[in-house]
Design a protein around this motif. Structure first.
Motif, PDB file in Angstrom:
ATOM      1  N   VAL B 135       0.839  -1.207   0.000  1.00 26.86           N
ATOM      2  CA  VAL B 135       0.000   0.000   0.000  1.00 26.86           C
ATOM      3  C   VAL B 135       0.877   1.261   0.000  1.00 26.86           C
ATOM      4  CG1 VAL B 135      -1.802   1.287   1.227  1.00 26.86           C
ATOM      5  CG2 VAL B 135      -1.891  -1.194   1.108  1.00 26.86           C
ATOM      6  N   TYR B 136       2.126   1.081   0.420  1.00 23.46           N
ATOM      7  CA  TYR B 136       3.044   2.215   0.401  1.00 23.46           C
ATOM      8  C   TYR B 136       3.506   2.557  -1.023  1.00 23.46           C
ATOM      9  CZ  TYR B 136       2.816   2.339   5.402  1.00 23.46           C
ATOM     10  OH  TYR B 136       2.343   2.482   6.689  1.00 23.46           O
ATOM     11  N   LEU B 137       3.063   1.752  -1.965  1.00 23.51           N
ATOM     12  CA  LEU B 137       3.246   2.116  -3.376  1.00 23.51           C
ATOM     13  C   LEU B 137       1.978   2.748  -3.952  1.00 23.51           C
ATOM     14  CD1 LEU B 137       5.162  -0.998  -4.743  1.00 23.51           C
ATOM     15  CD2 LEU B 137       6.087   1.281  -4.265  1.00 23.51           C
ATOM     16  N   GLY B 138       0.876   2.665  -3.222  1.00 20.45           N
ATOM     17  CA  GLY B 138      -0.406   3.148  -3.750  1.00 20.45           C
ATOM     18  C   GLY B 138      -0.936   4.302  -2.932  1.00 20.45           C
ATOM     19  N   ALA B 139      -1.994   4.031  -2.171  1.00 13.53           N
ATOM     20  CA  ALA B 139      -2.660   5.091  -1.413  1.00 13.53           C
ATOM     21  C   ALA B 139      -1.701   5.819  -0.487  1.00 13.53           C
ATOM     22  CB  ALA B 139      -3.830   4.509  -0.629  1.00 13.53           C
ATOM     23  N   ALA B 168     -11.445   7.258 -12.540  1.00 15.36           N
ATOM     24  CA  ALA B 168     -11.814   7.396 -11.129  1.00 15.36           C
ATOM     25  C   ALA B 168     -11.616   6.122 -10.328  1.00 15.36           C
ATOM     26  CB  ALA B 168     -13.274   7.857 -11.028  1.00 15.36           C
ATOM     27  N   ALA B 169     -11.368   5.013 -11.004  1.00 11.12           N
ATOM     28  CA  ALA B 169     -11.115   3.773 -10.265  1.00 11.12           C
ATOM     29  C   ALA B 169      -9.631   3.464 -10.186  1.00 11.12           C
ATOM     30  CB  ALA B 169     -11.869   2.605 -10.906  1.00 11.12           C
ATOM     31  N   GLY B 170      -8.812   4.322 -10.746  1.00 16.00           N
ATOM     32  CA  GLY B 170      -7.360   4.144 -10.655  1.00 16.00           C
ATOM     33  C   GLY B 170      -6.871   4.542  -9.268  1.00 16.00           C
ATOM     34  N   ALA B 171      -5.592   4.308  -9.036  1.00 21.26           N
ATOM     35  CA  ALA B 171      -5.048   4.573  -7.703  1.00 21.26           C
ATOM     36  C   ALA B 171      -5.186   6.046  -7.341  1.00 21.26           C
ATOM     37  CB  ALA B 171      -3.583   4.158  -7.657  1.00 21.26           C
ATOM     38  N   GLY B 311     -10.236   3.029   7.548  1.00 20.00           N
ATOM     39  CA  GLY B 311     -11.149   2.712   6.436  1.00 20.00           C
ATOM     40  C   GLY B 311     -11.797   3.951   5.829  1.00 20.00           C
ATOM     41  N   LYS B 312     -11.318   5.122   6.222  1.00 17.42           N
ATOM     42  CA  LYS B 312     -11.876   6.361   5.643  1.00 17.42           C
ATOM     43  C   LYS B 312     -11.347   6.586   4.234  1.00 17.42           C
ATOM     44  CE  LYS B 312     -12.245  10.468   7.491  1.00 17.42           C
ATOM     45  NZ  LYS B 312     -11.858  11.695   8.233  1.00 17.42           N
ATOM     46  N   MET B 313     -10.162   6.039   3.971  1.00 16.39           N
ATOM     47  CA  MET B 313      -9.590   6.152   2.626  1.00 16.39           C
ATOM     48  C   MET B 313      -9.389   4.730   2.114  1.00 16.39           C
ATOM     49  SD  MET B 313      -8.524   7.874   0.051  1.00 16.39           S
ATOM     50  CE  MET B 313      -8.612   9.566   0.665  1.00 16.39           C
ATOM     51  N   LYS B 314     -10.273   4.348   1.208  1.00 19.70           N
ATOM     52  CA  LYS B 314     -10.204   2.983   0.681  1.00 19.70           C
ATOM     53  C   LYS B 314      -9.238   2.921  -0.494  1.00 19.70           C
ATOM     54  CE  LYS B 314     -14.787   1.731   2.287  1.00 19.70           C
ATOM     55  NZ  LYS B 314     -15.175   3.070   2.838  1.00 19.70           N
ATOM     56  N   TYR B 315      -8.694   1.735  -0.706  1.00 21.06           N
ATOM     57  CA  TYR B 315      -7.776   1.557  -1.831  1.00 21.06           C
ATOM     58  C   TYR B 315      -8.001   0.163  -2.394  1.00 21.06           C
ATOM     59  CZ  TYR B 315      -5.242  -1.394   1.415  1.00 21.06           C
ATOM     60  OH  TYR B 315      -4.925  -2.381   2.293  1.00 21.06           O
ATOM     61  N   THR B 316      -7.532  -0.034  -3.586  1.00 23.39           N
ATOM     62  CA  THR B 316      -7.559  -1.380  -4.155  1.00 23.39           C
ATOM     63  C   THR B 316      -6.190  -1.649  -4.748  1.00 23.39           C
ATOM     64  OG1 THR B 316      -8.212  -0.589  -6.316  1.00 23.39           O
ATOM     65  CG2 THR B 316      -9.987  -1.238  -4.816  1.00 23.39           C
ATOM     66  N   GLU B 317      -5.910  -2.901  -4.875  1.00 22.12           N
ATOM     67  CA  GLU B 317      -4.687  -3.288  -5.565  1.00 22.12           C
ATOM     68  C   GLU B 317      -5.047  -4.260  -6.666  1.00 22.12           C
ATOM     69  OE1 GLU B 317      -1.255  -2.987  -2.142  1.00 22.12           O
ATOM     70  OE2 GLU B 317      -1.906  -4.956  -2.853  1.00 22.12           O
ATOM     71  N   ASP B 318      -4.305  -4.163  -7.742  1.00 25.45           N
ATOM     72  CA  ASP B 318      -4.439  -5.131  -8.819  1.00 25.45           C
ATOM     73  C   ASP B 318      -3.042  -5.714  -8.981  1.00 25.45           C
ATOM     74  OD1 ASP B 318      -4.591  -6.478 -11.218  1.00 25.45           O
ATOM     75  OD2 ASP B 318      -5.942  -5.010 -12.127  1.00 25.45           O
ATOM     76  N   GLY B 340      -7.710  -0.510  -9.921  1.00 25.09           N
ATOM     77  CA  GLY B 340      -6.939  -0.066  -8.763  1.00 25.09           C
ATOM     78  C   GLY B 340      -5.452  -0.083  -9.048  1.00 25.09           C
ATOM     79  N   LYS B 341      -4.718   0.206  -8.048  1.00 23.83           N
ATOM     80  CA  LYS B 341      -3.267   0.359  -8.142  1.00 23.83           C
ATOM     81  C   LYS B 341      -2.600  -0.911  -8.655  1.00 23.83           C
ATOM     82  CE  LYS B 341       0.835   1.532  -7.678  1.00 23.83           C
ATOM     83  NZ  LYS B 341       1.332   2.340  -8.789  1.00 23.83           N
ATOM     84  N   LYS B 342      -1.821  -0.748  -9.706  1.00 22.33           N
ATOM     85  CA  LYS B 342      -1.158  -1.901 -10.311  1.00 22.33           C
ATOM     86  C   LYS B 342       0.168  -2.176  -9.613  1.00 22.33           C
ATOM     87  CE  LYS B 342      -1.180  -5.052 -13.451  1.00 22.33           C
ATOM     88  NZ  LYS B 342      -2.268  -6.036 -13.393  1.00 22.33           N
ATOM     89  N   ILE B 343       0.300  -3.355  -9.066  1.00 18.97           N
ATOM     90  CA  ILE B 343       1.506  -3.760  -8.339  1.00 18.97           C
ATOM     91  C   ILE B 343       2.079  -5.007  -9.014  1.00 18.97           C
ATOM     92  CG2 ILE B 343       2.378  -4.698  -6.146  1.00 18.97           C
ATOM     93  CD1 ILE B 343       1.492  -1.926  -5.658  1.00 18.97           C
TER      94      ILE B 343
END
Lengths: 349, 349
Positions: B135-139, B168-171, B311-318, B340-343
């Motif tokens: 997540v330290y690469l994304g949100a 809007a669904a990107g990181a 959980g106030k700032m949601k994120y996703t990873e792909d 979401g964030k591409k890892i």
């Protein structure tokens, strides 16, 4: 008293391209006015002296159903704009007979009684000795304020930077060139004729080119050779804007004052360099000068008349004599035939 | 100790359109490294764990002679980008074996010894309990900072305004949608699939459309129906930017974060609404996030990890498993297949 003639320039037809004198606008000398008995209804009777012909007026020559920042002209009615007149009679407290005032939305007519709701926007003019009244429509009026206010707000100019100023021999452009030179910038100026090139050079522009004789590739070369653009003063839009983007230095400021290249055709513009907004961290700001009046007018009134009197801020006028040639004046502006601020002289007091 | 494999993803060829796995980039598993005896020359030995695949990397897949804000990848060398790894050995004071660090310009390889001049840009990561390291690469990393910092700098958001957020669904986009909702804005979101639409809605986007199923005219209708756009977050450029200009409210702010629609083709963009920059007094700002780090990083580090934990700032990873599929990950990003964030997971510790 016998009524006198009150000729007007009427908005007659929405133009599809350039405004055509006698078609887009029609000079109508059939009207009269009785200066003694005409009802003022709380307003003032103004003898119109000088009218300002401005590029933005093309935008008002449209179908009233098309929204924009400034209302469309009304078909069958006189066109309106910034003007200077002498107050002949007044029923409005604070405005007195014998005074000179400038007013926005003044009718292109020999005499007019402005709607009372416009009167709060009048400015009294007490011309400085040696400064013609009409300069209050140019360097000391809206064009001068456009240049001064937006430069102050958006340019963040630093000595040694390079400004690229379009329509640099126009009322706004010439002012901008001089502001930039006062701050120690290099100025690249684009103009539309060799006369205008001389004018821009005479106020200090360092590199001047005639855009009519300069291809996109040549313009690109010029800007590259000069080390790119830190401040772009846009009066033209279109491919010039695109080439400026292509040569913008890092953190360049683009001041969007006008896009005259787009006023007379509805063709979309092909842009190749929009991505540079990001890669060069460009700040682009559009503005309407009246938004900036509250912030900068008093500073302007303090400083700029002195500059004009001292010859530090030069100006030019391109006068059209007679309201009957108002349509020609408006066209000349759109095709770039004017040199300096375009004034229509309705009467010399 | 016996050398171990050290596979790399090599920049092999400048793409003319989308980056092609196996052609633009080639996975080379022929290299080895002796983890015990390899010379560090004052640097550190990093076992690479997570790599961030980002849209901007397409811009680096170019001929090195073309200037841009970020240097081109070097042909024949591994591509580089933001990544997280575990320090195995260190000759650098202040970085210790056993620590996790993020580094820019890290090689897409299993093991790497970064050039010492990059080491000052490392950040130590002590992941909050419950927050995966990636997540330290994304949100909590560059995309989150891109959203947070530029929103703070340029949005000037006011409750009740409308933001239009692209990708809007990107990181970055997902973070922006949530920022806008926290400030009481209405959010119009454009995404590239129905899954992404659901994701954007799940974090509060009010009006969501799939740009692949939406014509220019339909997009125009949507923005008009919602009362126009006060803040436009641009990740796409092109005709979406043009339609946003056409629907910009007075004094709209355009935040130019990316123009992915232009990364993979060199076609010029046809713009119809540039004049609106002036008539609507629009402020357009391009930016490079690292410019904003000094101003906002400490505030971000204070606030955003809490938001994520709460959980106030949601994120996703792909996640793409395995460096051998790195080329596919980069392509998926350009064609919008990621959610979401591409890892790219090189190793899970």
């Amino acid at each position: 008293m016998t009524p006198v003639r009150n000729a007007k320039l009427i908005f007659n037809e929405v133009p599809s391209g350039y405004p055509e004198p006698g078609k887009t606008t029609v000079y109508d000398a059939s009207g009269t006015i009785d200066l003694d008995s005409v009802a003022l209804n709380g307003s003032v009777l103004v003898k119109v002296l000088y009218l300002s012909a401005d590029p933005y007026m093309r935008g008002k020559m449209r179908d009233a159903s098309v929204q924009s920042y400034s209302p469309a002209f009304t078909l069958g009615q006189p066109i309106t704009g910034l003007g200077i007149g002498k107050v002949l009679k007044s029923e409005k407290e604070g405005i007195n007979a014998g005074e000179y005032i400038s007013l926005p939305l003044i009718e292109w007519a020999e005499y007019t009684i402005p709607p009372v709701e416009i009167l709060p926007y009048h400015e009294k003019i007490v011309p400085a000795k040696g400064v013609p009244l009409s300069v209050y429509l140019g360097a000391l009026g809206m064009p001068g304020r456009t240049a001064y206010h937006a430069w102050k707000e958006f340019a963040h100019a630093k000595q040694g930077e390079t400004a690229f100023v379009t329509t640099a021999a126009g009322a706004v452009g010439l002012f901008v060139v001089q502001l930039a030179k006062m701050q120690g910038l290099k100025v690249i100026a684009s103009v539309g004729s060799s006369d205008k090139a001389e004018l821009a050079k005479s106020v200090g522009a360092d590199v001047v080119f005639n855009y009519k004789e300069t291809s996109r590739e040549q313009m690109d070369e010029i800007l590259k050779k000069e080390g790119g653009v830190d401040i772009y003063w846009d009066n033209v839009g279109g491919s010039t804007l695109d080439v400026a983007l292509g040569n913008a230095n890092s953190r360049a400021r683009f001041i969007e004052c006008g896009m005259i290249s787009g006023y007379n055709n509805k063709n979309a513009i092909t842009m190749q360099n929009l991505m540079r907004i990001i890669t060069q961290r460009i700040a682009i700001n559009g503005f309407i000068v009246s938004d900036l009046y509250p912030k900068y007018n008093s500073e302007f009134n303090e400083i700029v008349p002195k500059w004009v009197l001292e010859g530090k801020m030069k100006y030019t006028e391109d006068r059209t004599q007679g309201l009957e040639f108002g349509g020609e004046a408006l066209l000349e502006l759109q095709i770039g035939k004017n040199t300096g601020k375009k004034i229509v002289v309705v009467a010399e007091e």
